[in-house]
Scaffold this active site. Sequence first.
Site: not given
Ligand code: PMP
Length: 360
Positions: A102, A172, A196
Amino acid sequence: MSRLFNFSAGPAALPTPVLERAQAEMLDWQNLGCSVMELSHRGKPFMALAQKAEADLRELMSIPDNYSVLFLQGGASSQFASVPLNLMGQKQAADYYYTGTWSRKAIAEAKRYGEINVVGDMSANNFTTLPDQGSIFVSDNAAFVHYTPNETIHGLEFSYVPETGDVPLVADMSSNILSQPIDISKFGIIYAGAQKNIGPAGLTIVIVREDLIGHALPQTPAMLNYQSQADNDSMYNTPPTYSWYLAGLVFEWLKEQGGLSVMADINQRKANLLYSAIDKSGFYANPVNSAYRSIMNVPFTLADTRLDALFLEQSHEAGLLALKGHKEVGGMRASIYNAMPYEGVEALVDFMAEFERTHG
Ligand code: PMP
């Protein structure tokens, strides 16, 4: 009807009482003769709902008055662009920790908007550990420092908040927001996709210190500009009203449970139970440095990968849903967010022991 113990990484399990309440209120919300998702977002009933959700989140997370709370769209991935667009107006560089998938995605997006200094690169360790506290220094040219406190795929979680002095720290928190109390004043911006620990997909929470609003690069789209969203109570356009409503129900549920210190205690106990079951077996393994193991996402492998499919099939039959690991890491992953009760993890470790006994 039966609800399985759902270990999905996201969209993830929601608390059953929240879904039951949503079900009961579905057709006629607050005696208005329609569902909450059929109402104008600008009408008094929805505005009151929005304000209560924000007030409850502020209370749960002890958010100081000098922070705005925005209820946005586009997921955490849109924030990968919003953060540099909003913060690189004065200095055109930023420090990004590289600790997993991520943060890699956040870095790739941020590079479109400025110079990115990659710090704390953990790729050489296959993302099984994190930089130790105090080992990373802030670059002179950094407008902000970005990190991912919990890497959802690798199951890595910071046990400390990086010290960045006067340089705003951006986090994040998609996969660990609301899992434990935090000191918001250490952060410039916290953002999280909802799917989540907050509610259903479609909503993105941004907690931003007010002095960081209003310096966006001129090309920043209005939808991504914290100023235009803050000026419009997060309603620059039509917001995802039903997701907002459900997030509000989750916040009420969290308050009923006793708040984030109670949740942190349960979350820690769930994680301890699972990690100790993994560590004491010679059949299951988790490669992460024990100092930085995630409390929310627990990846583990089986000694023989040929048993993976059978493990998934039989765990599903045993009432345990969505244990398949992410393809980048392989094996299994149990995501044990707030809505996963302790009994769910007990059921998982019982199943794991039995599977090892019969196939190990
Ligand atoms: N950052 C993290 C730490 C995540 O776990 C996720 C999704 N699994 C994201 C960003 C991306 O999130 P989104 O699908 O809401 O764009």
